[in-house]
Scaffold this motif. Structure first.
Motif, PDB file in Angstrom:
ATOM      1  N   TYR A  28      28.894  49.038  21.134  1.00 43.63           N
ATOM      2  CA  TYR A  28      29.481  49.641  22.332  1.00 43.63           C
ATOM      3  C   TYR A  28      28.421  50.035  23.340  1.00 43.63           C
ATOM      4  O   TYR A  28      28.731  50.383  24.475  1.00 43.63           O
ATOM      5  CB  TYR A  28      30.371  50.842  21.964  1.00 43.63           C
TER       6      TYR A  28
ATOM      7  N   VAL B  82      31.371  52.722  32.845  1.00 42.63           N
ATOM      8  CA  VAL B  82      31.933  51.387  32.648  1.00 42.63           C
ATOM      9  C   VAL B  82      32.339  51.190  31.188  1.00 42.63           C
ATOM     10  O   VAL B  82      33.429  50.702  30.888  1.00 42.63           O
ATOM     11  CB  VAL B  82      30.925  50.301  33.073  1.00 42.63           C
ATOM     12  N   THR B  83      31.470  51.631  30.275  1.00 38.60           N
ATOM     13  CA  THR B  83      31.794  51.470  28.860  1.00 38.60           C
ATOM     14  C   THR B  83      33.012  52.307  28.480  1.00 38.60           C
ATOM     15  O   THR B  83      33.841  51.872  27.672  1.00 38.60           O
ATOM     16  CB  THR B  83      30.580  51.846  27.993  1.00 38.60           C
ATOM     17  N   ILE B  84      33.128  53.499  29.066  1.00 40.14           N
ATOM     18  CA  ILE B  84      34.310  54.330  28.779  1.00 40.14           C
ATOM     19  C   ILE B  84      35.583  53.595  29.206  1.00 40.14           C
ATOM     20  O   ILE B  84      36.554  53.509  28.453  1.00 40.14           O
ATOM     21  CB  ILE B  84      34.193  55.691  29.504  1.00 40.14           C
TER      22      ILE B  84
ATOM     23  N   THR C 149      27.858  60.763  24.788  1.00 37.72           N
ATOM     24  CA  THR C 149      29.209  60.620  25.323  1.00 37.72           C
ATOM     25  C   THR C 149      29.853  59.332  24.828  1.00 37.72           C
ATOM     26  O   THR C 149      31.010  59.323  24.395  1.00 37.72           O
ATOM     27  CB  THR C 149      29.156  60.571  26.872  1.00 37.72           C
ATOM     28  N   LEU C 150      29.086  58.239  24.891  1.00 34.40           N
ATOM     29  CA  LEU C 150      29.659  56.953  24.507  1.00 34.40           C
ATOM     30  C   LEU C 150      30.018  56.920  23.034  1.00 34.40           C
ATOM     31  O   LEU C 150      31.052  56.389  22.650  1.00 34.40           O
ATOM     32  CB  LEU C 150      28.690  55.821  24.840  1.00 34.40           C
TER      33      LEU C 150
ATOM     34  N   ILE D 183      22.100  46.225  31.068  1.00 34.66           N
ATOM     35  CA  ILE D 183      21.745  46.457  32.468  1.00 34.66           C
ATOM     36  C   ILE D 183      20.355  47.077  32.563  1.00 34.66           C
ATOM     37  O   ILE D 183      19.577  46.735  33.449  1.00 34.66           O
ATOM     38  CB  ILE D 183      22.819  47.310  33.196  1.00 34.66           C
TER      39      ILE D 183
ATOM     40  N   VAL E 160      33.289  58.723  22.715  1.00 30.72           N
ATOM     41  CA  VAL E 160      34.410  57.913  23.197  1.00 30.72           C
ATOM     42  C   VAL E 160      34.686  56.761  22.230  1.00 30.72           C
ATOM     43  O   VAL E 160      35.833  56.459  21.911  1.00 30.72           O
ATOM     44  CB  VAL E 160      34.114  57.358  24.610  1.00 30.72           C
TER      45      VAL E 160
ATOM     46  N   ALA F 207      24.130  60.164  27.797  1.00 29.40           N
ATOM     47  CA  ALA F 207      24.988  58.987  27.913  1.00 29.40           C
ATOM     48  C   ALA F 207      25.347  58.447  26.537  1.00 29.40           C
ATOM     49  O   ALA F 207      26.516  58.172  26.245  1.00 29.40           O
ATOM     50  CB  ALA F 207      24.281  57.916  28.736  1.00 29.40           C
TER      51      ALA F 207
ATOM     52  N   ALA G 183      26.698  52.798  33.932  1.00 27.30           N
ATOM     53  CA  ALA G 183      26.990  51.984  32.751  1.00 27.30           C
ATOM     54  C   ALA G 183      27.807  52.756  31.730  1.00 27.30           C
ATOM     55  O   ALA G 183      28.679  52.193  31.059  1.00 27.30           O
ATOM     56  CB  ALA G 183      25.691  51.484  32.129  1.00 27.30           C
ATOM     57  N   SER G 184      27.560  54.082  31.613  1.00 23.80           N
ATOM     58  CA  SER G 184      28.346  54.874  30.662  1.00 23.80           C
ATOM     59  C   SER G 184      29.814  54.889  31.065  1.00 23.80           C
ATOM     60  O   SER G 184      30.695  54.707  30.230  1.00 23.80           O
ATOM     61  CB  SER G 184      27.857  56.316  30.606  1.00 23.80           C
TER      62      SER G 184
ATOM     63  N   THR H  34      26.803  47.100  27.221  1.00 18.69           N
ATOM     64  CA  THR H  34      26.724  47.104  28.679  1.00 18.69           C
ATOM     65  C   THR H  34      25.518  47.897  29.166  1.00 18.69           C
ATOM     66  O   THR H  34      24.725  47.428  29.974  1.00 18.69           O
ATOM     67  CB  THR H  34      28.000  47.731  29.263  1.00 18.69           C
ATOM     68  N   ILE H  35      25.372  49.100  28.626  1.00 20.35           N
ATOM     69  CA  ILE H  35      24.325  50.004  29.096  1.00 20.35           C
ATOM     70  C   ILE H  35      22.936  49.447  28.774  1.00 20.35           C
ATOM     71  O   ILE H  35      22.019  49.471  29.593  1.00 20.35           O
ATOM     72  CB  ILE H  35      24.565  51.412  28.491  1.00 20.35           C
TER      73      ILE H  35
END
Lengths: 197, 190, 201
Positions: free
Chosen positions: B70, A79-81, C25-26, B77, C29, C22, A76-77, B73-74
């Motif tokens: 943002y 995909v978000t990137i 990182t997100l 799921i 970004v 995670a 999922a990470s 998505t994560i």
């Protein structure tokens, strides 16, 4: 030699879409043109590459029982990137792929490769596997997009094949054409697989 | 009137499988028999409605206020996969009969992009919670309609003498294409 | 290969670490791409505006409510050397064949339409997508018409607009979007400028 086989298996023999029937939703949904198919294929390849690499690195650090949830978070990470990068630098493609970008996360192909391959192999093989499978997926989507674009709009990658004629057999750009086109491409790939085997 | 438009739109015009290409994997995978496709439809209806409610609440009361959309998505799921697990465990304890009927389909649902797709569309369309629930139920009904019709046709196809190359997936996809063509007749209804 | 044993502590710990990594990182970004995304959106808006109004050097944006209710429309007043040369209105309709269509409608200060471009649509490729300027010159017929004297409806509905072959619903919807832009424009802008002109006389 072994790595080469590992790399090319996704093209025909184990083509993710036509032989393994994985990732059918994006394969049908975004392939109204060859370019969209290519874009979606490369986006998925990137996610596959990232998730396979990270999964093969962390595979020995993660307790077995929380393996799947951890993989899901990793996928999922990535995909978000892809989602954020595409929105920033390729807004037009982002718009035409729409909902199917976040839905890469539920693409059985990505999870399947993480669980079946990357969690059992070293980094090198996992990267090769991701490249091969990703490019096989890209090939599949670009082909279906190409067929639909050629028949439906008489053009390929936006270039008109017959000057002055823009309306092709519309049904191929619409939903029914996706299903029917894929049906016949499966027959083609089954034939190719038999030939090369 | 508004709800009517949502229902008709979701079941017929923008049929989740035949027009939006979501949930193709179970559509091709478990449609060989009418009985299994009914079971799958039940499981989809159940999880889709629950998932839409939960993701709606998470989006509007956690992600949006904290400005971390943002993570959509994560978080979706994770929520959907844990929801499926939880439903499986609760169902096993509370209603063994229902578990018998739906049990084997539940694990398959996590990777069913229809669930995630409808959850994302509910946010994209800026629905209220009630509209979202109606939207989810109608989409599940649309899924049921498409897959049960398809399974009915496939059961008959078993008896047909098809060319060897066409058997299995290719023939199924061509039939799905013809069904999609039929559903295009509904377009413009709302 | 030895799989790591699952104890409660290491399960919680590893899941926590994975999610923390995670999210971190997100967040990074997201911060890196936030500006390019905003720029890409702004560039798209600017481009749409520049397509429908004459050359300008300054923009002023205001929101107005359409007379029939619904979402308010964004008006972009375009000035060249401090003189109003055109108004680009971001308008919408929900009557498209596949739902909402958004479009940018340009007006001259006297109320004539200068040009129209679509912003977003989900219409059928090959049929309804002829509203897209890159696909067909259908929408060029709106150029230079005055909605005061021209009826913004397809000929089938006793209007003056040529429909799109096999996509009448899309053409109707597009007319509806433009009409909404014009009604709001007439209500909030045109009536004022006419009053001002009246005073000068």
């Amino acid at each position: 030699m072994k790595q080469w086989k590992n790399f090319t298996k996704g093209f025909i023999k184990d083509n993710p879409v036509y032989i393994l029937l994985l990732g059918l939703c994006p394969a049908l949904g975004v392939t109204t043109s060859a370019f969209n198919g290519l874009g979606m294929g490369l986006a998925t390849t990137f996610v596959l590459l990232g998730s396979n690499t990270v999964v093969s690195i962390i595979k020995n650090l993660i307790p077995n029982k929380v393996r799947i949830p951890s993989f899901i978070v990793v996928i999922a990470s990535f995909v978000t990137i892809v989602q954020l990068t595409m929105e920033a630098y390729m807004p037009d493609l982002f718009e035409s792929l729409g909902l199917f970008i976040p839905l890469i996360v539920v693409n059985c192909l990505v999870m399947g490769r993480a669980e079946a391959f990357a969690s059992k192999n070293n980094i090198g093989s996992s990267i090769v596997d991701a490249m091969g499978m990703g490019l096989g997926f890209t090939l599949a989507l670009t082909m279906l997009g190409g067929v639909r674009e050629i028949l439906g709009a008489y053009s390929i990658f936006g270039i008109q094949l017959i000057p002055g004629v823009t309306d092709g057999m519309l049904v191929f750009v619409l939903a029914p054409g996706a299903f029917i086109g894929m049906g016949y491409l499966i027959i083609l790939f089954n034939y190719l697989k038999k030939k090369t085997a | 009137m508004e709800y009517f438009a949502i229902i008709i739109g979701a079941i017929f015009v923008n049929n989740i499988v035949l027009a939006q290409f979501l949930g193709i994997c179970p559509y091709i995978g478990v449609s060989a028999k009418v009985s299994t496709s009914v079971g799958m439809s039940g499981a989809v209806l159940f999880v889709m409605t629950l998932a839409t409610i939960v993701t709606f609440l998470i989006y509007n009361y956690v992600l949006e206020p904290f400005n971390i959309t943002y993570l959509q998505t994560i978080s979706y799921i994770l929520v959907i996969s844990s929801l499926v697990q939880m439903v499986e465990i609760i169902l096993k304890k509370v209603s063994p009969e229902l578990y018998q009927a739906l049990g084997i389909f539940l694990p398959l649902i996590t990777t069913n992009c229809a669930i995630m797709g409808v959850a994302l569309l509910t946010i994209q369309n800026e629905f209220t919670l009630l509209q979202g629930v109606v939207f989810a139920i109608s989409h599940a009904a649309g899924f049921a309609l498409a897959i049960i019709l398809f399974a009915g046709i496939r059961e008959h196809m078993e008896l047909m003498d098809l060319p060897k190359a066409m058997r299995g997936a290719p023939a199924a996809l061509v039939v799905a294409g013809i069904l999609a063509l039929a559903f295009m007749g509904f377009a413009g209804l709302v | 290969m030895a799989k790591k044993e699952s104890t409660f502590l290491n399960m919680v710990l590893s899941l926590f670490l994975v999610t923390a990594a995670a999210s971190f990182t997100l967040a990074t970004v997201y911060n890196l791409t936030a500006e390019p995304i905003a720029q890409a959106r702004e560039a798209k808006r600017q481009f749409a505006i520049s397509q429908v109004v004459p050359e300008f050097d300054r923009l002023e944006s205001k929101m107005f409510l359409p007379p029939d209710g619904g979402d308010s429309l964004e008006f972009n007043f375009a000035y060249l050397n401090n003189e109003l040369v055109g108004i680009a209105v971001n308008t919408w309709t929900n009557r498209g064949y596949s739902g909402r269509i958004t479009a940018m409608v340009g007006f001259y200060p006297d109320g004539r339409i200068s040009d129209v471009v679509h912003l977003q649509h989900k219409e059928t490729p090959g049929l309804g997508d002829k509203i897209d300027k890159s696909k067909s010159d259908w929408s060029d017929q709106f150029k230079d018409i005055d909605p005061e004297t021209t009826t913004l409806k397809v000929r089938k509905d006793n209007g003056d607009i040529d429909a799109i072959t096999a996509a009448t619903i899309t053409a109707r919807a597009y007319c509806d979007a433009i009409q909404r832009a014009y009604d709001t424009f007439a209500d909030h802008v045109l009536s004022q400028t006419k009053q001002e002109e009246g005073l000068e006389l």
